[in-house]
Write a protein that holds these residues in place. Structure first.
Motif, mmCIF file in Angstrom:
data_model
loop_
_atom_site.group_PDB
_atom_site.id
_atom_site.type_symbol
_atom_site.label_atom_id
_atom_site.label_comp_id
_atom_site.label_asym_id
_atom_site.label_seq_id
_atom_site.Cartn_x
_atom_site.Cartn_y
_atom_site.Cartn_z
ATOM 1 N N LYS A 5 0.789 -1.185 0.120
ATOM 2 C CA LYS A 5 0.002 0.216 -0.057
ATOM 3 C C LYS A 5 1.031 1.259 0.094
ATOM 4 N N LYS A 6 0.274 2.312 -0.101
ATOM 5 C CA LYS A 6 0.996 3.610 -0.446
ATOM 6 C C LYS A 6 1.978 3.727 0.998
ATOM 7 N N GLU A 7 1.304 3.468 2.097
ATOM 8 C CA GLU A 7 2.068 3.508 3.354
ATOM 9 C C GLU A 7 2.388 2.044 3.647
ATOM 10 N N SER A 8 3.357 1.711 3.748
ATOM 11 C CA SER A 8 3.529 -0.070 4.029
ATOM 12 C C SER A 8 4.491 0.219 5.170
ATOM 13 N N LEU A 9 3.754 -0.685 6.329
ATOM 14 C CA LEU A 9 4.587 -0.594 7.628
ATOM 15 C C LEU A 9 5.336 -2.038 7.917
ATOM 16 N N ALA A 10 6.461 -1.547 8.581
ATOM 17 C CA ALA A 10 7.619 -2.689 8.906
ATOM 18 C C ALA A 10 8.133 -2.389 10.389
ATOM 19 N N LYS A 11 8.894 -3.370 10.733
ATOM 20 C CA LYS A 11 9.560 -3.177 12.059
ATOM 21 C C LYS A 11 10.726 -2.392 11.686
ATOM 22 N N CYS A 12 10.980 -1.466 12.702
ATOM 23 C CA CYS A 12 12.248 -0.472 12.473
ATOM 24 C C CYS A 12 13.467 -1.315 12.764
ATOM 25 N N PRO A 13 14.236 -1.186 11.955
ATOM 26 C CA PRO A 13 15.776 -1.928 11.910
ATOM 27 C C PRO A 13 16.824 -0.742 12.748
ATOM 28 N N PHE A 14 16.214 0.272 12.981
ATOM 29 C CA PHE A 14 17.189 1.248 13.656
ATOM 30 C C PHE A 14 17.060 1.388 15.085
ATOM 31 N N CYS A 15 15.800 1.751 15.547
ATOM 32 C CA CYS A 15 15.777 1.567 17.128
ATOM 33 C C CYS A 15 15.202 0.338 17.567
ATOM 34 N N LYS A 16 14.694 -0.441 16.782
ATOM 35 C CA LYS A 16 14.054 -1.709 16.998
ATOM 36 C C LYS A 16 13.143 -1.862 18.266
ATOM 37 N N GLU A 17 12.664 -0.807 18.522
ATOM 38 C CA GLU A 17 11.571 -0.808 19.720
ATOM 39 C C GLU A 17 10.284 -1.463 19.631
ATOM 40 N N ASP A 18 10.251 -1.943 18.146
ATOM 41 C CA ASP A 18 8.864 -2.569 17.963
ATOM 42 C C ASP A 18 9.230 -4.182 17.946
ATOM 43 N N SER A 19 10.410 -4.461 17.959
ATOM 44 C CA SER A 19 10.997 -6.027 17.652
ATOM 45 C C SER A 19 10.213 -7.165 18.542
ATOM 46 N N ASN A 20 9.917 -6.647 19.658
ATOM 47 C CA ASN A 20 9.252 -7.515 20.552
ATOM 48 C C ASN A 20 7.913 -7.390 20.787
ATOM 49 N N LYS A 21 7.126 -6.222 19.957
ATOM 50 C CA LYS A 21 5.934 -6.045 20.066
ATOM 51 C C LYS A 21 5.129 -6.604 19.050
ATOM 52 N N ARG A 22 4.308 -7.432 18.977
ATOM 53 C CA ARG A 22 3.965 -8.573 17.835
ATOM 54 C C ARG A 22 2.919 -7.526 16.903
ATOM 55 N N LYS A 23 2.312 -6.711 17.316
ATOM 56 C CA LYS A 23 1.179 -5.878 16.725
ATOM 57 C C LYS A 23 1.839 -4.318 16.301
ATOM 58 N N LYS A 24 2.843 -4.232 16.691
ATOM 59 C CA LYS A 24 3.520 -2.838 16.401
ATOM 60 C C LYS A 24 4.647 -2.867 15.362
ATOM 61 N N PHE A 25 4.404 -1.774 14.469
ATOM 62 C CA PHE A 25 5.193 -1.780 13.342
ATOM 63 C C PHE A 25 5.565 -0.210 13.197
ATOM 64 N N TYR A 26 6.585 0.323 13.474
ATOM 65 C CA TYR A 26 6.802 1.751 13.816
ATOM 66 C C TYR A 26 7.429 2.603 12.334
ATOM 67 N N LEU A 27 8.117 1.480 11.613
ATOM 68 C CA LEU A 27 8.650 2.139 10.315
ATOM 69 C C LEU A 27 7.610 2.085 9.112
ATOM 70 N N SER A 28 7.410 3.412 8.752
ATOM 71 C CA SER A 28 6.602 3.832 7.371
ATOM 72 C C SER A 28 7.303 3.802 6.301
ATOM 73 N N LEU A 29 7.100 3.285 5.290
ATOM 74 C CA LEU A 29 7.690 3.216 3.824
ATOM 75 C C LEU A 29 6.644 3.772 2.868
ATOM 76 N N ASN A 30 7.004 4.981 2.437
ATOM 77 C CA ASN A 30 6.073 5.657 1.514
ATOM 78 C C ASN A 30 6.458 5.341 -0.042
ATOM 79 N N ILE A 31 5.609 4.390 -0.834
ATOM 80 C CA ILE A 31 6.175 4.182 -2.056
ATOM 81 C C ILE A 31 5.820 5.113 -3.166
ATOM 82 N N ASP A 32 5.110 6.236 -2.962
ATOM 83 C CA ASP A 32 4.889 7.313 -3.809
ATOM 84 C C ASP A 32 5.892 7.968 -3.783
#
Length: 251
Positions: free
Chosen positions: A23-50
């Protein structure tokens, strides 16, 4: 042509939220802060494909797709750019190197989007606006840093403010702002750059206001710096040969 930011993310095994992938805003686990790595439903990194941009909504790491790949791979931005575009024989104007977040700060983002041809014609004006913005940010934040450094008898408070200040610099669109400020602070006063000297004058004036009111709250400290900056520039216009006129206004 820029690479697809989703392809870059997949190449480095980023974990996506399957409901948003593609989708236009795809969500992923953040490889920089990794604050969402142990949070199953959290995806802090937003990737804008436009726009081929990324931003973490937790740590605020952000930028374009080439910068994204550079950080993921550990290579320099120049190396990644050459990977896709080869070595450019003609130097690229620095205005074209500004990302959308930087252009937004100086009011040129929508202008570039609506008329790239006119943006090209005004590239010198764009970059001058950016340089002015960078200097203003460096001056004010150097002044803030000066005030924080003066809290020698309040070590816990200084530590708290320093953590806040470092995050403020990281969130800024000015690259490496904290490192630049720290480098100038460690130099002898006579060797500092012009923006650091201005920041020092403004910081001294703001510090006097803090001492007078015994108020070291973050919000008010920012206000003192903004006022000191305003008076500094007004005094500079009225008294161009007086370097320390600012201090008289807030003393």
């Amino acid at each position: 042509m820029l690479p697809n930011i989703l392809d870059v993310a997949l190449a480095y095994d980023l974990q996506f939220n399957p409901k948003t992938y593609g989708k236009k805003e795809s969500l992923a686990k953040c490889p920089f802060c990794k604050e969402d790595s142990n949070k199953r439903k959290k995806f802090y990194l937003s990737l804008n494909i436009d726009y081929q941009l990324y931003k973490c909504w937790y740590c605020a790491e952000s930028g374009g797709v080439l910068d994204f790949e550079a950080k993921l791979s550990g290579r320099s931005f120049t190396e990644v750019k050459q990977k896709y575009f080869g070595k450019c024989q003609t130097p690229i104007h620095p205005a074209f190197g500004l990302d959308p977040y930087q252009l937004e700060k100086i009011g040129w983002k929508e202008y570039k989007r609506k008329s790239f041809k006119e943006f090209q014609e005004k590239k010198d004006e764009v970059f001058q606006d950016w340089e002015n913005y960078v200097k203003k940010e460096l001056v004010r934040n150097y002044a803030l840093f000066m005030c924080i450094a003066h809290l020698e008898n309040q070590l816990e408070r200084r530590k708290e403010l320093l953590i806040w200040f470092i995050k403020r610099c990281w969130d800024s669109t000015v690259p490496n702002m904290y490192e630049m400020i720290q480098d100038e602070f460690l130099k002898p006063e006579y060797a500092r750059k012009e923006w650091a000297i201005e920041g020092m004058e403004i910081g001294r004036a703001a510090w006097k206001a803090c001492i007078k009111t015994m108020d070291f709250e973050i919000e008010n400290l920012l206000v003192y710096v903004i006022f000191a900056d305003y008076f500094y520039r007004e005094n500079k216009k009225a008294h161009p040969n007086k370097e320390r006129a600012t201090q008289n206004h807030l003393a």
